[in-house]
Design a protein around this motif. Structure first.
Motif, short mmCIF file in Angstrom:
data_model
loop_
_atom_site.label_atom_id
_atom_site.label_comp_id
_atom_site.label_asym_id
_atom_site.label_seq_id
_atom_site.Cartn_x
_atom_site.Cartn_y
_atom_site.Cartn_z
N SER A 1 0.82 -1.21 0.00
CA SER A 1 0.00 0.00 0.00
C SER A 1 0.86 1.26 0.00
CB SER A 1 -0.93 0.01 1.21
OG SER A 1 -0.17 0.22 2.38
N LEU A 2 2.13 1.13 0.39
CA LEU A 2 2.97 2.32 0.49
C LEU A 2 3.91 2.51 -0.70
CD1 LEU A 2 3.80 2.40 4.28
CD2 LEU A 2 2.64 4.16 3.00
N VAL A 3 4.03 1.51 -1.58
CA VAL A 3 5.03 1.60 -2.65
C VAL A 3 4.79 2.83 -3.52
CG1 VAL A 3 5.86 0.54 -4.76
CG2 VAL A 3 5.57 -0.84 -2.73
N ILE A 4 3.55 3.03 -3.98
CA ILE A 4 3.27 4.16 -4.87
C ILE A 4 3.47 5.49 -4.14
CG2 ILE A 4 1.52 5.23 -6.34
CD1 ILE A 4 2.39 2.72 -7.57
N PRO A 5 2.90 5.67 -2.91
CA PRO A 5 3.18 6.93 -2.20
C PRO A 5 4.68 7.18 -1.98
CG PRO A 5 1.39 5.78 -1.13
CD PRO A 5 1.89 4.87 -2.21
N TRP A 6 5.43 6.13 -1.66
CA TRP A 6 6.88 6.30 -1.49
C TRP A 6 7.51 6.88 -2.75
CZ3 TRP A 6 7.93 0.77 0.82
CH2 TRP A 6 7.70 0.81 2.20
N CYS A 7 7.18 6.27 -3.89
CA CYS A 7 7.80 6.71 -5.14
C CYS A 7 7.40 8.15 -5.46
CB CYS A 7 7.42 5.80 -6.30
SG CYS A 7 8.08 4.16 -6.11
N VAL A 8 6.11 8.49 -5.25
CA VAL A 8 5.64 9.83 -5.57
C VAL A 8 6.35 10.86 -4.69
CG1 VAL A 8 3.64 11.36 -5.37
CG2 VAL A 8 3.41 9.15 -6.46
N LEU A 9 6.46 10.56 -3.40
CA LEU A 9 7.11 11.50 -2.48
C LEU A 9 8.59 11.62 -2.79
CD1 LEU A 9 6.88 13.33 -0.05
CD2 LEU A 9 7.17 11.37 1.43
N ALA A 10 9.21 10.50 -3.19
CA ALA A 10 10.66 10.49 -3.38
C ALA A 10 11.08 11.21 -4.66
CB ALA A 10 11.18 9.06 -3.39
N LEU A 11 10.18 11.33 -5.63
CA LEU A 11 10.59 11.82 -6.95
C LEU A 11 11.27 13.20 -6.88
CD1 LEU A 11 10.51 11.33 -10.04
CD2 LEU A 11 8.51 12.80 -10.06
N ALA A 12 10.60 14.17 -6.27
CA ALA A 12 11.16 15.52 -6.25
C ALA A 12 12.49 15.53 -5.51
CB ALA A 12 10.18 16.48 -5.58
N PHE A 13 12.58 14.77 -4.40
CA PHE A 13 13.81 14.76 -3.63
C PHE A 13 14.94 14.08 -4.39
CE2 PHE A 13 10.66 15.53 -0.39
CZ PHE A 13 11.25 16.58 0.28
N THR A 14 14.61 13.03 -5.16
CA THR A 14 15.62 12.41 -6.00
C THR A 14 16.21 13.45 -6.93
OG1 THR A 14 14.37 10.36 -5.94
CG2 THR A 14 16.05 10.55 -7.62
N GLY A 15 15.34 14.26 -7.54
CA GLY A 15 15.81 15.30 -8.45
C GLY A 15 16.74 16.27 -7.75
N ILE A 16 16.30 16.80 -6.60
CA ILE A 16 17.12 17.79 -5.89
C ILE A 16 18.46 17.18 -5.48
CG2 ILE A 16 17.27 19.22 -3.83
CD1 ILE A 16 14.21 19.34 -3.84
N TYR A 17 18.41 15.99 -4.86
CA TYR A 17 19.62 15.43 -4.28
C TYR A 17 20.61 15.01 -5.35
CZ TYR A 17 17.94 15.63 0.45
OH TYR A 17 17.53 16.09 1.67
N SER A 18 20.13 14.46 -6.48
CA SER A 18 21.13 14.06 -7.48
C SER A 18 21.77 15.30 -8.10
CB SER A 18 20.52 13.14 -8.54
OG SER A 18 19.28 13.60 -8.95
N ARG A 19 21.01 16.38 -8.24
CA ARG A 19 21.61 17.60 -8.79
C ARG A 19 22.62 18.19 -7.83
NH1 ARG A 19 18.98 19.81 -13.20
NH2 ARG A 19 19.89 21.81 -12.74
#
Lengths: 324, 337
Positions: free
Chosen positions: A188-206
């Motif tokens: 039940s949490l996989v999709i919310p995890w991915c949605v929440l993580a997306l923006a942070f993945t962008g910021i942190y990799s940059r």
């Protein structure tokens, strides 16, 4: 070391006091409306209003009111919400906290793993096609409103492609406690995890890529290169290790903000009954004590977590310690 | 910038602004972002023209019982659902004609026209709050950085305190209080449903974010040689601030501008989605997503269209901010070939 620690703690206490005073001021000392009516909610009877006025001391001076409010929040913990049948607010928040913690921890694992991989890869392949693609994707990830992405993912997984095998496993929106059904909790949490993580993945990799590239001009990296170390060894053992100092500092702040209720939009969209969702419900009931309590708790959490991260940094990195 | 650049022997006297502009003009991604942003802003400004002359609808009045002509046939705006029992009604989907180009929302209003009108409010709020935020941040940053001492530590602690509360929660606090009762500060009264409410809230919430880099910049400028020289010449402090410090802070502000505006747009849409931002009857992209939430399974385009618009504008602004930083900051990696 001890003195630095103590001064950091004093600073933390000061900031905590400041925040509580600010939040209290926003809710109960703004001109224009009687704070009693704010706590009572819509359509309260005069008797209730009178009780509240006595209970919260709104007939007394502001510092006394502030003191009563803090006592009710942190010491006796009996702040009650009048809009919601006198339910106690603090236990409600403590009850919602594990949901938020599950959401934020899982998302953090995802965004750390992906951003470390993407950032290092982009820095190693600087200027090439892969680098540009990762950076462009990161930029897109930062730009998408998280609540909208959640809605769209809900639409895709719950309705549009729910009969296909690739989204058939997604349970209906909502939260399943870990202790009740670990697999259901995870699914039940996989999709919310991915949605929440997306923006942070962008910021942190940059950020990581920029730090790694800035480090590549440093003397100690040049020395390592001159010594004949392989590029991958320099990247992983020397550059990345150094870049992780800034990365962890950033992570500490963002993680604390999210765990303190910053993940509100994700919780609302996916119907996860966490701290943010509690705030959202309070919004629709105009339940001001509950909103104030969640904000106060989250701010306290953020400040304390930041102080802990700082102390940890002081212990780990001798250069950050203030010199005597 | 403050050394005289009019000396005749310095022929290639290109200031930082000129260098940056040349760099920006050569940057294809930044040019593309400018173009997209310009197109979006222009089309939003054309909203009344589009609604009256092209779509022939009133995007603010409900039209549930209406029907439109499509390929010579009359089609109801509200159509039976696709489910086996044909229970309930859902609005018409994208027609790809001038009428109801993107379909209708739950009240039978033209989404394409509403998108343009909503964009006006969203862009207005985002740009106004970004401007207001930068003005306040400059004021605080310059005062704190230049005065130093007690003033600096008070202002800096205040910024720390504001920044410790999660941005969305802080914004929620402020808007719940102002929307219910409006704001009454002496002679100044603000109604709860005014567009100025979200503008002020967003500006206030992001102020610490912008004030810190400004303060840091002012601190380093304060000890710069030309400021010391000006002080030794007996130039009054207000002249130093106005003519020596402020022009040199401007590049920081120019870089921060698009980034703050992008965050403001995202925050505005989130607040409006929670129905504590833009209040009805006014609309913005955020309120449109909220309208589309109930229809997300049957007519996803109602919520998807405004979301794509937000993402496009924020993406353009982020690209612009990034390339501005690359070209204005001599230390950044973007200057390297």
């Amino acid at each position: 070391m001890l003195r630095a620690f103590l001064s950091r703690m004093a600073q933390t206490l000061f900031v905590l006091f400041g925040i509580s005073a600010m939040v209290f001021g926003v809710f109960f000392a703004t001109p224009g409306m009687d704070p009693t009516a704010r706590i009572a909610g819509r359509g309260a009877s005069p008797q209730v209003m009178e009780t509240i006025r006595k209970e919260y001391g709104f007939d007394r001076s502001l510092p006394v009111q502030y003191g009563i409010m803090m006592k009710k929040l942190f010491i006796t913990r009996d702040l009650a919400s009048y809009a919601n049948r006198g339910e106690h607010v603090v236990p409600e928040i403590l009850h919602a906290a594990p949901v938020t913690a599950s959401l934020v921890c899982g998302a953090a694992v995802i965004w750390i793993a992906t951003s470390l991989l993407a950032g290092t890869l982009a820095a190693a392949m600087k200027g090439r096609m892969i680098d540009r693609m990762i950076m462009a994707l990161g930029m897109v990830g930062i730009s998408i409103p998280v609540f909208w992405l959640g809605e769209v993912m809900n639409m895709l997984t719950q309705s549009r492609y729910h009969d296909r095998w690739w989204f058939a496993w997604v349970p209906p929106p909502g939260y399943i406690p870990l202790t009740q059904n670990p697999l259901g909790w995870f699914l039940s949490l996989v999709i919310p995890w991915c949605v929440l993580a997306l923006a942070f993945t962008g910021i942190y990799s940059r950020v990581l890529r920029a730090d790694l590239i800035a480090l590549s001009h440093e003397d100690f990296i040049r020395t390592a290169r001159a010594k004949g170390l392989s590029p991958s060894r320099i990247m992983l053992r020397h550059s990345l290790r150094m870049a992780l100092i800034g990365y962890t500092a950033l992570f500490g702040m963002d993680f604390a903000q999210l765990a303190g209720g910053g993940a509100l939009m994700t919780e609302v969209v996916f119907g996860l009954p966490g701290v943010g969702h509690l705030t959202y419900q309070a919004l629709s009931n105009m339940d001001l004590p509950l909103i104030m309590a969640t904000v106060m708790y989250s701010a306290t959490f953020v400040v304390v977590a930041n102080a802990l991260v700082d102390v940890l940094h002081m212990a780990l990195d001798p250069r950050i310690r203030p010199s005597r | 910038m403050n050394t005289s650049s009019t000396q005749p022997e310095r022929l290639d006297s290109s200031g930082p602004w000129k260098t940056a502009l040349i760099g920006l003009a050569r940057d294809n991604t930044a040019r593309f972002a400018w173009l997209c942003l310009l197109l979006i802003v222009l089309s939003c400004l054309m909203a009344p023209f589009y609604a009256a002359r092209i779509a022939h609808t009133d995007p603010f009045s409900a039209n549930v019982a209406g029907s439109i002509m499509l390929d010579g046939q009359e089609v109801d705006l509200m159509q039976p659902n696709d489910n086996p029992l044909h229970l309930g009604l859902s609005p018409i989907g994208p027609t790809w004609h001038t009428h109801y180009l993107l379909g209708a929302d739950s009240q039978g209003r033209d989404i394409a026209a509403r998108l343009l009108y909503g964009g006006r409010n969203s862009l207005l709020i985002a740009s106004a709050s970004a401007t207001l935020c930068l003005v306040f941040a400059t004021l605080i940053g310059v005062v704190a950085g230049f005065m130093g001492g007690v003033v600096d530590s008070v202002l800096s602690r205040l910024m720390d305190i504001m920044w410790a509360v999660p941005v969305y929660l802080f914004a929620i606090c402020l808007s719940i209080v102002t929307i219910t009762t409006g704001l009454h500060l002496g002679p100044f009264t603000l109604e709860g449903n005014s567009l100025l409410v979200p503008v002020m809230i967003i500006a206030l919430v992001y102020m610490p974010y912008a004030a810190r880099p400004v303060r840091a910049r002012v601190m380093s400028l304060k000890t710069a040689e030309f400021v010391t020289a000006a002080r030794c010449l007996g130039v009054p402090r207000w002249r130093i601030v106005l003519f020596d410090i402020l022009p040199n802070v401007s590049d920081t502000l120019v870089v921060l501008g698009p980034l703050v505006m992008a965050m403001a747009l995202l925050t505005e849409s989130a607040l409006s989605f929670l129905s504590i931002g833009v209040q009805a009857p006014a609309s913005s992209w955020g309120t449109m997503i909220q309208d589309g939430e109930g229809l997300i399974y049957t007519r996803p385009v109602v919520a998807i269209a405004p979301g794509l618009a937000i993402a496009a504008v924020v993406l353009c602004l982020n690209i612009l901010g990034d390339s501005l930083r690359d070209h204005l900051d001599p230390r950044s990696a973007g200057r390297e070939p």
